[in-house]
Design a protein around this motif. Structure first.
Motif, mmCIF file in Angstrom:
data_model
loop_
_atom_site.group_PDB
_atom_site.id
_atom_site.type_symbol
_atom_site.label_atom_id
_atom_site.label_comp_id
_atom_site.label_asym_id
_atom_site.label_seq_id
_atom_site.Cartn_x
_atom_site.Cartn_y
_atom_site.Cartn_z
ATOM 1 N N TRP A 1 24.229 15.493 -42.238
ATOM 2 C CA TRP A 1 24.247 16.687 -41.391
ATOM 3 C C TRP A 1 25.635 16.892 -40.796
ATOM 4 N N ILE A 2 26.221 15.808 -40.307
ATOM 5 C CA ILE A 2 27.534 15.890 -39.662
ATOM 6 C C ILE A 2 28.604 16.303 -40.674
ATOM 7 N N ALA A 3 28.560 15.693 -41.870
ATOM 8 C CA ALA A 3 29.564 16.026 -42.904
ATOM 9 C C ALA A 3 29.447 17.497 -43.301
ATOM 10 N N GLN A 4 28.216 17.986 -43.445
ATOM 11 C CA GLN A 4 28.005 19.389 -43.831
ATOM 12 C C GLN A 4 28.412 20.323 -42.688
ATOM 13 N N TRP A 5 28.125 19.918 -41.462
ATOM 14 C CA TRP A 5 28.506 20.716 -40.276
ATOM 15 C C TRP A 5 30.021 20.828 -40.190
ATOM 16 N N LYS A 6 30.724 19.694 -40.378
ATOM 17 C CA LYS A 6 32.208 19.691 -40.323
ATOM 18 C C LYS A 6 32.775 20.578 -41.431
ATOM 19 N N GLU A 7 32.181 20.464 -42.638
ATOM 20 C CA GLU A 7 32.678 21.267 -43.771
ATOM 21 C C GLU A 7 32.528 22.766 -43.448
ATOM 22 N N MET A 8 31.411 23.114 -42.810
ATOM 23 C CA MET A 8 31.189 24.527 -42.480
ATOM 24 C C MET A 8 32.199 24.992 -41.428
ATOM 25 N N ILE A 9 32.367 24.199 -40.369
ATOM 26 C CA ILE A 9 33.287 24.563 -39.281
ATOM 27 C C ILE A 9 34.703 24.728 -39.821
ATOM 28 N N GLU A 10 35.064 23.862 -40.778
ATOM 29 C CA GLU A 10 36.440 23.881 -41.300
ATOM 30 C C GLU A 10 36.606 24.849 -42.474
ATOM 31 N N ASP A 11 35.553 25.565 -42.839
ATOM 32 C CA ASP A 11 35.625 26.550 -43.935
ATOM 33 C C ASP A 11 36.129 27.878 -43.350
ATOM 34 N N PRO A 12 37.315 28.317 -43.755
ATOM 35 C CA PRO A 12 37.889 29.535 -43.157
ATOM 36 C C PRO A 12 37.017 30.777 -43.382
ATOM 37 N N SER A 13 36.148 30.718 -44.408
ATOM 38 C CA SER A 13 35.339 31.921 -44.686
ATOM 39 C C SER A 13 34.014 31.906 -43.911
ATOM 40 N N GLN A 14 33.791 30.853 -43.121
ATOM 41 C CA GLN A 14 32.467 30.760 -42.501
ATOM 42 C C GLN A 14 32.313 31.799 -41.395
ATOM 43 N N LYS A 15 31.109 32.330 -41.254
ATOM 44 C CA LYS A 15 30.820 33.261 -40.153
ATOM 45 C C LYS A 15 29.402 32.977 -39.671
ATOM 46 N N ILE A 16 28.985 33.561 -38.607
ATOM 47 C CA ILE A 16 27.629 33.282 -38.100
ATOM 48 C C ILE A 16 26.607 33.702 -39.148
#
Ligand code: SDX
Length: 430
Positions: free
Chosen positions: A393-408
Motif C-alpha cells: 500500500w505504501i509503495a503504491q501510495w508513494k508511486e501515485m504521489i510522485e506521479d506528475p500526472s496524478q490528480k484526484i
C-alpha cells in the motif's frame, strides 16, 4: 512506454485515442478525451477492463499464474529472500546491496516502538472487539501521534511515514492480539528480526522467557512476502483513491485496512477457515460443492476464485508448501481441516463448473490452516494480511504521489434516477 494514436467511432462520433504499450502485459487505450469528444463516459462496474494508473511495482499475468515484484518472480523472492528485503525492493525498485539491507533493517528495527499513549488508546475498546476494527482505528490514530510525517509534499516526511508504517504495524497488530486475550503488551526487541519480533510480541508473557521457533519465524516471514503487494486490488485502489485527495498516509492505510477486511478480499482467509470448519469432514464436501454451484445459493467456496488469476494463484502453491512445513514442525500429522482442504481442492479442480469458470485456490485457501496451526485466532488472520500488505500500500501510495500526472480520483456514473421535478408541499403528496 511506446504509444500510437488511432481513433474509435462511437455513435457516429470519431474519437481520437492513444494506445499505450507497457513493458509486458496488456496495452491500454487512453480514453481521457472520450467525454470531451462524445459527451459519453465508459461504463465498467468493478473495473474489470480498466487500468486506473501506470505502475512499475507489481505485475500479474492471471492466465499464466505469474506474479512479479519489480520484475522478480514471487517464487524466487519467497525462496531466497526475507520480508524486509522485499519491502526494500517494493519501495526502492531494486534489490538492496548488503550495506543497503543492513541500513534498511536498522532503520525499520528502530521505528518498531509506538507512542506510549497508543497503549491507552487501545483501552477504549471492549476486549471482544474484532482486531481488524482495532487496526483501522489504531492506524488512523497514528496521524494524531506522528504529525511530523504527514506533509505528503515533503519527500523526507513521506519516507519517514513509510518506514513508521512498515515498522510499527507488527507492534500494533501484536497489541491488538494481546488486548483481545487480556495479556500485557510486549515491547519489541531490537535484537530480533522482523518476523521473530512479531511472534515474540504476540506470544511472550512476562512470567517466562519466550524462545522464537526459527521454523515458525521463517514460515511467517515467507507468508508476509506472499502478501506484500498485488497490483491494483481493491484495498490498494482504496489507498490510491484516498491518497489522491491529499489525505495523510496513515489515514490512507487505515482506509486500505477497512477495505481489506471484506470477505471477498482479505477477509477470505478467515472466511475460508470457517468454511472448512463448517464442512468439517471430507464426506460433507459434495454437499458444499453443490451449494457453491447453485445459482440460488449465495454460498461460495471461500479461498477459491480470483478477479485476475484464471489459473492457479502462484502464491497458493507456496502457501500450501509452507502449510505442510508448519504442520510437520509442530508435529500435526493428520489435521482434519487440511484433509478437508486437500480433498476439496482435488474435487473442485476436477469439477467441470470450476474448470469452466477457471476457479482455482487463491492465497487465502491455505493461509488460514497455517495461521491457525501457528496459534493465531481466526480473527487475527486478516490482521496479518494487512500487516504484510502495508508495504505494498505504501509503495503504491508513494508511486501515485510522485506521479506528475496524478490528480484526484473522481469516477462518474450512468444515472438512471428521477428526472428533474419540483418540490411538493407535504399536504399535496400522495
Ligand atoms: C484476495 O484482487 C486481488 O489481487 C485480491 C488478492 C490480493 O492479494 O490483494 O489476491 C486477495 O482478495 C483473493 C480473493 C479472496 N476472495 C475469496 O476467496 C472469496 C471467494 N471468491 C469469490 O468471491 C470471487 O472469486 C472473487 C470475488 C475473488 C472474484 O470474483 P470475480 O472475478 O468478480 O468473479 P465473479 O464473482 O463474477 O465470479 C465469476 C463466476 C460467477 O459465476 P457466474 O455468475 O459467471 O455464473 O464464478 C463464480 C461466480 O458465481 N464464482 C464462484 C466463486 N468465485 C466465483 N463460485 C463458487 N465459489 C467461488 N469462490
Amino acid at each position: 512506454m511506446s504509444a500510437m494514436t488511432g481513433h474509435i467511432v462511437v455513435d457516429n462520433h470519431k474519437v481520437d485515442v492513444t494506445v499505450k504499450n507497457g513493458t509486458i502485459g496488456p496495452s491500454v487505450i487512453d480514453i481521457a478525451k472520450l467525454y470531451g469528444q462524445t459527451g459519453m463516459f465508459t461504463y465498467d462496474p468493478g473495473f474489470t477492463s480498466t487500468a486506473s494508473c501506470e505502475s512499475k511495482i507489481t505485475f500479474i499475468d492471471g492466465d499464466e499464474g505469474v506474479l512479479l515484484y519489480r520484475g522478480y518472480p514471487i517464487e524466487q523472492l519467497a525462496e531466497h529472500g526475507d520480508f524486509l528485503e522485499t519491502c526494500y525492493l517494493l519501495l526502492y525498485g531494486e534489490l538492496p546491496t548488503a550495506a543497503q539491507k543492513a541500513d534498511f533493517d536498522y532503520r525499520v528495527t528502530r521505528h518498531t516502538m509506538v507512542h506510549e499513549q497508543m497503549a491507552r488508546f487501545y483501552q477504549g475498546f471492549r476486549r471482544d472487539a474484532h482486531p481488524m476494527a482495532v487496526m483501522v482505528a489504531a492506524v488512523g490514530a497514528m496521524s494524531a501521534f506522528y504529525h511530523d510525517s504527514t506533509d505528503i509534499s515533503d519527500p523526507t516526511q513521506r519516507m519517514i511515514a513509510s518506514m513508521r508504517m512498515i515498522a510499527k504495524m507488527p507492534t500494533l497488530a501484536a497489541m491488538a492480539y494481546k488486548y483481545s486475550v487480556g495479556q500485557p503488551f510486549v515491547y519489541p526487541l531490537n535484537s530480533l528480526d522482523y518476523s521473530s519480533n512479531f511472534l515474540r510480541m504476540c506470544y511472550a508473557v512476562p512470567a517466562e522467557e519466550y524462545k522464537v521457533n526459527p521454523v515458525m519465524a521463517r514460515a511467517l516471514d515467507r507468508i508476509f512476502i506472499l502478501h506484500a503487494d498485488h497490483e491494483q486490488n481493491a484495498s490498494t485502489s482504496t489507498v490510491r483513491l484516498a491518497g489522491s485527495s491529499g489525505a495523510n498516509p496513515f489515514a490512507c492505510i487505515a482506509a486500505g485496512i477497512a477495505c481489506l477486511w471484506g470477505p471477498a478480499h482479505g477477509g477470505a482467509n478467515e472466511a475460508a477457515l470457517k468454511m472448512l470448519q463448517e464442512i468439517g469432514h471430507v464426506d460433507n464436501i459434495p454437499r458444499y460443492i453443490a451449494k457453491a454451484k447453485d445459482k440460488n445459493d449465495p454460498f461460495r467456496l471461500m479461498g477459491f476464485g480470483h478477479r485476475v488469476y484464471k489459473n492457479y494463484d502462484p502464491r497458493a502453491k507456496i502457501m500450501q508448501k509452507t502449510c505442510h512445513e508448519v504442520l510437520t514442525e509442530l508435529g500435526i500429522k493428520d489435521d482434519p481441516l487440511l484433509d478437508v482442504a486437500l480433498e476439496l481442492e482435488r474435487i473442485a479442480l476436477s469439477d467441470s463448473y470450476f474448470i469452466e469458470k477457471k476457479l482455482y485456490p487463491n492465497i487465502d485457501f491455505y493461509s488460514g490452516i497455517t495461521l491457525k496451526a501457528m496459534g493465531f485466532p481466526t480473527s487475527m488472520f486478516t490482521v496479518l494480511f494487512a500487516l504484510a500488505r502495508t508495504v505494498g500500500w505504501i509503495a503504491q501510495w508513494k508511486e501515485m504521489i510522485e506521479d506528475p500526472s496524478q490528480k484526484i480520483g473522481r469516477p462518474r456514473q450512468l444515472y438512471t434516477g428521477a428526472v428533474q421535478r419540483d418540490y411538493a408541499p407535504i399536504g399535496k403528496r400522495r
